[in-house]
Design an enzyme around this catalytic site. Structure first.
Site, PDB file in Angstrom:
ATOM      1  CG  HIS A  57      -1.819   0.964   1.281  1.00 15.33           C
ATOM      2  ND1 HIS A  57      -3.199   0.912   1.114  1.00 15.33           N
ATOM      3  CD2 HIS A  57      -1.835   2.225   1.225  1.00 15.33           C
ATOM      4  CE1 HIS A  57      -3.879   2.155   0.635  1.00 15.33           C
ATOM      5  NE2 HIS A  57      -2.753   2.765   0.932  1.00 15.33           N
ATOM      6  CG  HIS A  59      -1.014   6.498  -1.676  1.00 16.19           C
ATOM      7  ND1 HIS A  59      -2.442   7.067  -2.375  1.00 16.19           N
ATOM      8  CD2 HIS A  59      -1.119   6.501  -0.713  1.00 16.19           C
ATOM      9  CE1 HIS A  59      -2.805   6.693  -1.204  1.00 16.19           C
ATOM     10  NE2 HIS A  59      -2.660   5.974  -0.477  1.00 16.19           N
ATOM     11  CD  GLN A 152      -6.561  11.268  -1.406  1.00 12.65           C
ATOM     12  OE1 GLN A 152      -5.596  10.778  -2.647  1.00 12.65           O
ATOM     13  NE2 GLN A 152      -7.619  10.858  -0.652  1.00 12.65           N
ATOM     14  CG  HIS A 210      -6.959   4.454   0.556  1.00  7.83           C
ATOM     15  ND1 HIS A 210      -7.041   3.655  -0.852  1.00  7.83           N
ATOM     16  CD2 HIS A 210      -6.811   5.329   1.145  1.00  7.83           C
ATOM     17  CE1 HIS A 210      -5.931   4.101  -0.363  1.00  7.83           C
ATOM     18  NE2 HIS A 210      -5.280   4.844   0.578  1.00  7.83           N
ATOM     19  CD  GLU A 213      -6.772   6.460   6.062  1.00  9.29           C
ATOM     20  OE1 GLU A 213      -7.186   6.682   4.773  1.00  9.29           O
ATOM     21  OE2 GLU A 213      -5.532   6.717   5.769  1.00  9.29           O
ATOM     22  CG  ASP A 309      -0.973   5.420   3.380  1.00 14.38           C
ATOM     23  OD1 ASP A 309      -1.558   5.619   2.359  1.00 14.38           O
ATOM     24  OD2 ASP A 309      -1.376   5.607   4.360  1.00 14.38           O
TER      25      ASP A 309
END
Ligand code: FE2
Length: 426
Positions: A57, A59, A152, A210, A213, A309
């Site tokens: 995971h 970005h 997102q 996701h 969260e 992450d």
């Protein structure tokens, strides 16, 4: 018959003094005392040889952008998302590619040779998608980069997001992402999970959302994700990332939920460095940790990986691509200090994420690709304790990176002249 033999290796499963025979970029034999050969040999000296680290995971479209256009003052998830919104219009493809390639250099040096990265698809230009597809092509000889189409700003909440996400999949993005807890309502969140799971089923793709969260104990989209996974026959191909609301949920409800997750074969990814810093932000004291229920999920038979992450981006001001640092934090936050539990934390940054990504030929076994890392540690627990130096990183039998052993010279009368903090082997 071998091009290379790595001798006297300890393996993560506890075997010691093992030789690993390699030919044509593949592992041919893993056993004690391989017959002498003219092959080149590397002496592991009783240190740990592991398959590479895997980050399930990440970005990569935002990595190394810390401070652009400003730093996250509050440090919260929501200011991070707002900041990313400010940065998006300023992004250029070249800058994303350059930062991502620089991060991959760091990753290789840390023995991290496979990364699943979410890529934001809410920008109609799909600049980041094009950039990371280019990065994926460029790093392919030395690093497996798997991409997740990540809306997102919400696949239903952001105008055009579903269309952009579909275009990203057409362009070659591998996995369907989502962010149900960020949709406007719980009902929209549940609907987004249904739409995205159906899209993945139609295309034969994996799913990694996701999911929940937040610290809201009533954010229960993981239940919906498990439901649609079973309904659509996606067992073994779906992952819930973060799942932080599970930390705050009612115990009775969780006693029903975890078996549903297990039954659906849904994997879980916790992101300890980020969860411990972003969650609990609305609390005074006691302040919640916010990481999902890792030991309980593992005990129920759910696959749990730890992800990095973020590194140096709107959400996190630290990080270096060191998955042992991730495992170290996960171990602490989950209080997984038993011997078997600490080894599970090592698996959470190696074997488990490799299975979640569906990596081919991963592992230290005959037939696997000769991708491996020699650590300055005797076993997985010592590797985590020391965030051990990666002495050697190898892909298909070729060395990609070397680091000098960590040690310090001492000037203490009557004491040793040097220490390296090793303990387990003595
Ligand atoms: Fe994330």
């Amino acid at each position: 018959m071998f091009d290379l033999i790595i001798r006297n290796a300890n393996l993560a499963d506890g075997r010691e003094n093992i030789d690993i025979g390699i030919a044509d970029g593949r592992i041919l034999a893993v056993q004690p005392a391989l017959a002498a050969s003219t092959a080149e040999a590397i002496d592991a000296q009783g240190q740990l040889v592991t398959a590479p680290f895997v980050d399930a995971h990440f970005h990569m479209d935002s990595t190394l952008s810390y401070g652009l256009p400003r730093v996250n003052q509050s440090g919260t998830l929501l200011e991070g998302i707002a900041l990313w919104g400010e940065l998006k219009p300023l992004l250029t493809q070249d800058a994303i590619i350059e930062r991502a390639l620089a991060y991959c250099d760091w990753a290789v040096a840390k023995g991290l040779l496979a990364i699943r990265s979410h890529v934001d698809v809410c920008d109609p230009r799909l600049l980041a998608v094009e950039a990371l597809l280019e990065v994926k092509r460029r790093v392919a000889p030395y690093l497996d980069l798997q991409l997740v189409a990540f809306p997102q700003d919400g696949v239903l909440r952001a105008p055009g997001a579903l269309e952009n996400l579909t275009r990203a999949l057409d362009m070659g993005v591998d996995v369907v992402g989502g962010i149900p807890h960020f949709e406007r309502t719980m009902a929209d969140g549940a609907e987004s999970v249904r739409i995205l799971c159906e899209l993945a089923a139609e295309r034969g793709l994996r799913v990694d959302m996701h999911c929940d969260e937040s610290d809201d104990p009533l954010s229960r989209h993981i239940e919906t994700l498990a439901f649609h996974t079973r309904r659509l026959g996606l067992e073994g191909r779906v992952t819930g990332s973060h799942l932080t609301s599970m930390h705050s949920m009612d115990n009775y409800y969780v006693s029903k939920l975890i078996p549903l997750i297990r039954e659906a074969g849904v994997a879980a990814i916790a992101n300890p460095l980020i969860n411990i810093t972003l969650q609990g932000r609305h609390d005074t004291y006691p302040k919640r940790r916010g990481m999902t229920r890792v030991p309980e999920l593992l005990a129920a038979g759910v696959a749990v990986a730890f992800g990095h992450d973020c590194v140096l981006d709107p959400w996190y001001p630290l990080g270096s691509g060191d998955m042992l640092e991730v495992a170290h934090m996960g171990l602490h936050v989950a209080q997984m200090t038993g011997q078997a539990a600490m080894r599970q934390c090592f698996a959470a940054v190696t074997d488990t994420p490799a299975a979640i990504l569906g990596l081919d030929g991963y592992g230290i076994a005959p037939g696997c690709r000769a991708d491996l890392v020699l650590l300055q540690a005797a076993d997985p627990v010592e590797a985590i304790r020391l965030r051990a130096t990666r002495l050697l990183v190898m892909r298909a039998g070729k060395v990609l990176a070397r680091s000098p052993a960590a040690s310090a010279q001492l000037e203490l009368p009557g004491r040793p002249q040097q220490v390296d903090w090793r303990h387990a082997a003595r």
